[in-house]
Design an enzyme around this catalytic site. Structure first.
Site, PDB file in Angstrom:
ATOM      1  N   LYS A   9     -17.689  -1.140   5.363  1.00  0.00           N
ATOM      2  CA  LYS A   9     -18.121  -2.078   4.331  1.00  0.00           C
ATOM      3  C   LYS A   9     -19.638  -2.041   4.137  1.00  0.00           C
ATOM      4  CE  LYS A   9     -17.300  -6.764   2.690  1.00  0.00           C
ATOM      5  NZ  LYS A   9     -16.535  -8.001   2.882  1.00  0.00           N
ATOM      6  N   GLU A  65       0.827  -1.215   0.000  1.00  0.00           N
ATOM      7  CA  GLU A  65       0.000   0.000   0.000  1.00  0.00           C
ATOM      8  C   GLU A  65       0.858   1.262   0.000  1.00  0.00           C
ATOM      9  OE1 GLU A  65      -0.530  -2.582   1.964  1.00  0.00           O
ATOM     10  OE2 GLU A  65      -2.632  -3.235   1.722  1.00  0.00           O
ATOM     11  N   PHE A  77     -11.953  -7.622  13.597  1.00  0.00           N
ATOM     12  CA  PHE A  77     -10.852  -8.090  12.755  1.00  0.00           C
ATOM     13  C   PHE A  77     -10.454  -6.991  11.760  1.00  0.00           C
ATOM     14  CE2 PHE A  77      -9.318 -10.280   8.856  1.00  0.00           C
ATOM     15  CZ  PHE A  77      -8.115 -10.704   9.386  1.00  0.00           C
ATOM     16  N   GLN A  78      -9.181  -6.678  11.707  1.00  0.00           N
ATOM     17  CA  GLN A  78      -8.617  -5.653  10.825  1.00  0.00           C
ATOM     18  C   GLN A  78      -9.259  -4.283  11.021  1.00  0.00           C
ATOM     19  OE1 GLN A  78      -8.404  -7.349   6.812  1.00  0.00           O
ATOM     20  NE2 GLN A  78      -6.336  -8.050   7.308  1.00  0.00           N
ATOM     21  N   MET A 125      23.906   9.298   3.815  1.00  0.00           N
ATOM     22  CA  MET A 125      23.682  10.577   4.476  1.00  0.00           C
ATOM     23  C   MET A 125      23.930  10.477   5.976  1.00  0.00           C
ATOM     24  SD  MET A 125      23.193  13.672   4.059  1.00  0.00           S
ATOM     25  CE  MET A 125      22.267  14.361   2.697  1.00  0.00           C
TER      26      MET A 125
HETATM   27  C1  LIG Z   1      11.846   5.981   6.180  1.00  0.00           C
HETATM   28  C2  LIG Z   1      13.106   6.643   6.598  1.00  0.00           C
HETATM   29  N1  LIG Z   1      13.885   6.064   7.554  1.00  0.00           N
HETATM   30  C3  LIG Z   1      15.041   6.657   7.932  1.00  0.00           C
HETATM   31  C4  LIG Z   1      15.442   7.845   7.382  1.00  0.00           C
HETATM   32  C5  LIG Z   1      16.747   8.516   7.837  1.00  0.00           C
HETATM   33  N2  LIG Z   1      17.676   8.607   6.714  1.00  0.00           N
HETATM   34  C6  LIG Z   1      17.812   9.732   5.966  1.00  0.00           C
HETATM   35  S1  LIG Z   1      18.881   9.560   4.705  1.00  0.00           S
HETATM   36  C7  LIG Z   1      19.237   7.980   5.153  1.00  0.00           C
HETATM   37  C8  LIG Z   1      20.206   7.159   4.348  1.00  0.00           C
HETATM   38  C9  LIG Z   1      19.689   6.839   2.993  1.00  0.00           C
HETATM   39  O1  LIG Z   1      20.501   5.860   2.408  1.00  0.00           O
HETATM   40  P1  LIG Z   1      20.448   5.598   0.844  1.00  0.00           P
HETATM   41  O2  LIG Z   1      19.054   5.498   0.381  1.00  0.00           O
HETATM   42  O3  LIG Z   1      21.351   4.471   0.531  1.00  0.00           O
HETATM   43  O4  LIG Z   1      20.999   6.963   0.257  1.00  0.00           O
HETATM   44  P2  LIG Z   1      22.496   7.568   0.322  1.00  0.00           P
HETATM   45  O5  LIG Z   1      22.489   8.598   1.407  1.00  0.00           O
HETATM   46  O6  LIG Z   1      23.435   6.450   0.596  1.00  0.00           O
HETATM   47  O7  LIG Z   1      22.673   8.199  -1.028  1.00  0.00           O
HETATM   48  C10 LIG Z   1      18.512   7.606   6.292  1.00  0.00           C
HETATM   49  C11 LIG Z   1      18.614   6.310   6.970  1.00  0.00           C
HETATM   50  C12 LIG Z   1      14.574   8.413   6.417  1.00  0.00           C
HETATM   51  N3  LIG Z   1      14.835   9.589   5.854  1.00  0.00           N
HETATM   52  N4  LIG Z   1      13.445   7.777   6.023  1.00  0.00           N
END
Ligand SMILES: Cc1ncc(C[n+]2csc(CCOP(=O)(O)OP(=O)(O)O)c2C)c(N)n1
Ligand SMILES: [Mg+2]
Length: 587
Positions: free
Chosen positions: A173, A61, A123-124, A483
């Protein structure tokens, strides 16, 4: 778009048929919907209207919700997604929150347990309206089938007018199954919602024109509101008339062409040196459709403190929220800029200001990265070059790759850069690209993704393959949550804390490795892509990059290009959170 199609004869229809007919009446041609017990009647109705609405089955979803957003962000029309009750509904929550923060018109429809058992932990059952109360623009629990047509009109009106946003419709529903003779002209009942009044007054426009005329160092700070209101042409005209340079927020990218000399590109934490310097030195900041987000301003009291601020936004609650404006105007941006263009005159002399900006641009351009392999920046730069003359839409994940895409991909048109900006949701890129591709079958749609983000909704490769949505993925694979690694390096002495994405017995997991050997790379994205029926290729040498990018662009079907990039690279420039332009890090 709302039409008043009445059935010719007064025939009884089920609540679910009425809901789907209402979607048709509102011009919906695509819905992303995943079924379950509490939404089966709605899906049955979707088959009745299959000639008018394409139903795309995502594989999660959240994928459906972000695909609906990709549709909305790339077209400007509302995106529509649907899920069953309980887990189906909660799987949409992140998409709804995301749409709220980026002001995306999204209509989310959820099935709900029968009204008789609501509140019994049936349920759900989840109280999804309660769960989403703080993250929707508006929400409905439909308890009477008589209300469906009115609610649908209101939902589309609210989602798409004023500051757009998500509207949730939770439909039990038994209400889906109830029969009634519908009235598709049922009037809306929204006594407190009058967005049509939000237009700048002539004296306000005159005030802005006078401020522009007097200014010596003006800068336009353009945000998502410019794109939402369809004011990109008016912005370009204003710049043509006045010579005022333009910087854009992440949400504003595409509003003004990056390759124009008056473009200052993105501002803020990872914005250009020249945009941040220009805003700091500006004697007039024209803030259009922006919200002075902390990723833009850093320390708010120090932001743009040398000049006058004009703030135009359709949402009155944004005015003076983070930063006080000298000329605050509640207005639709397109209207305001149209009016402004009728009387605005260029400032007396901007030569010195233009020269200063040209010097800043020359001394601190965005850099392409070091090392002999392929840097993320180089890969994006090459993609930008190769797609220059192709009608292209870019979607991104969240992380370093997102910022590099914002810095290095040259955009020229609005609605071509799709980014989860306010919420910063990893996993956004692939499904958003998929939704954009469903809306624009003739355009090239590319998800520039990170290896962490991509995995979060990688199941949507199945949707891309099965629903014939040939999306391309440029995977900038650094084997890390790059990052977060960057912040570890800058603020935690490089201590690796669960930011390596390979097996825990690899030295990289504790920051001991240098560059992973190809054999130890994890997972094997090309095999995964092929398992889903997509094309795929892995590259690590610079000499292969152009050929691989061309193969990806030309491939007949969805495709994943797994590019090995270093994880030691940092996104620069950087203004650390809460700091000022004087703390800007260039190296
Ligand atoms: C759903 C979610 N969980 C955690 C984060 C925290 N977060 C921000 S950037 C990042 C790293 C992203 O890694 P990647 O997609 O490999 O991109 P890169 O920075 O390596 O280019 C994280 C864990 C987020 N923004 N979104
Ligand atoms: Mg990564």
């Amino acid at each position: 778009m709302a039409s008043t199609t009445k059935p010719r004869t007064a025939v009884m229809q089920s609540g679910s048929d009425i809901l789907v007919q209402s979607l048709v009446n509102h011009g919906v041609d695509t819905i992303f919907a995943y079924p379950g017990g509490a939404s089966m009647p709605l899906h049955q109705s979707l088959t009745v209207f299959k000639d008018k609405i394409r139903t795309i089955l995502p594989r999660h979803e959240q994928g459906g919700g972000f695909a609906a957003q990709g549709y909305a962000r790339s077209t400007g029309r509302p995106g529509v997604c649907m899920a069953t009750s309980g887990p189906g509904a909660t799987n949409l929550v992140t998409c709804i929150a995301d749409a709220k923060l980026d002001s995306i018109p999204l209509v989310a429809i959820t099935g709900q347990v029968k009204t008789a058992v609501i509140g019994t932990d049936a349920f759900q059952e989840t109280p999804i309206v309660e769960v989403c109360r703080g993250i929707t623009k508006h929400h409905y629990l439909v308890t009477d089938v008589k209300d469906v047509t009115r609610i649908m009109r209101e939902a589309f009106h609210i989602a798409t007018t004023g500051r757009p946003g998500p509207v949730l419709i939770d439909m039990p529903k038994d209400v889906q199954q109830a029969m009634i003779v519908p009235d598709y002209d049922a009037p809306m009942e929204l006594p407190g919602y009058h967005v049509e009044d939000r237009v700048a007054r002539p004296e306000q426009i005159a005030q802005v024109a006078a401020a522009i005329k007097r200014s010596k160092r003006p800068v336009i700070y353009a945000g998502g509101g410019v794109i939402m209101s369809g004011a990109s042409d008016e912005l370009r005209e204003l710049v043509k008339r006045t010579g005022i340079p333009v910087t854009m927020t992440l949400m504003g990218l595409g509003a003004y062409p990056n390759d124009d000399p008056l473009s200052l590109d993105m501002l803020g934490m990872h914005g250009s040196v020249y945009a941040n310097y220009a805003v700091d030195q500006a004697d007039l900041l024209l803030a259009f459709g922006v919200r002075f987000d902390d990723r833009v301003t850093g320390k708010v009291s120090e932001f743009a403190k040398h000049g006058k601020i004009v703030h135009i936004d359709i949402d009155p609650s944004e005015i003076n929220k983070n930063k006080e404006a000298h000329i605050p105007i509640v207005s639709d941006i397109k209207f305001a800029l149209k009016e402004l263009n009728k009387l605005v005159e260029a400032p007396e002399d901007l030569d010195e200001w233009h020269a200063q900006i040209a010097t800043w641009k020359k001394s601190d351009p965005f850099k392409l990265g070091k090392g002999k392999g392929i840097s993320s920046q180089l890969a994006i730069h090459e993609l930008s070059r190769l797609t220059k003359d192709i009608d292209t839409i870019i979607a991104v994940g969240v992380g370093q790759h997102q910022m590099w895409a914002a810095q290095h991909y040259q955009l020229s048109r609005p609605r071509t850069f799709l980014s989860s900006s306010g919420l910063g949701t990893m996993g956004f890129g692939l499904p958003a690209a998929m939704g954009a591709k469903a809306a624009h079958p003739d355009k090239l749609v590319i998800d520039i993704d990170g290896d962490g983000s991509f995995v979060m909704n990688i199941q949507e490769l199945a949707t891309c393959f099965c629903e014939k949505l040939p999306v391309k993925v440029l995977l900038l694979n650094n084997q890390h949550l790059g990052m977060v690694v960057q912040w570890e390096d800058r603020f935690h002495a490089g201590n690796r804390a669960h930011t390596y994405l390979g097996p825990i017995d690899h030295p990289e997991a504790v920051g001991q490795g240098d560059r992973s050997a190809p054999s130890s790379r994890y997972p094997d994205f090309v095999s995964i892509a092929k398992g889903f029926g997509c094309g795929g290729r892995y590259v690590r040498e610079r000499s292969e990059l152009e050929d691989a990018l061309k193969e990806m662009i030309e491939y007949d079907g969805p495709y994943v290009l797994d590019v090995e990039v270093p994880y030691q690279e940092h996104v620069l420039p950087m203004i650390p959170a809460g700091m000022t332009v004087r703390d800007l890090i260039k190296e």
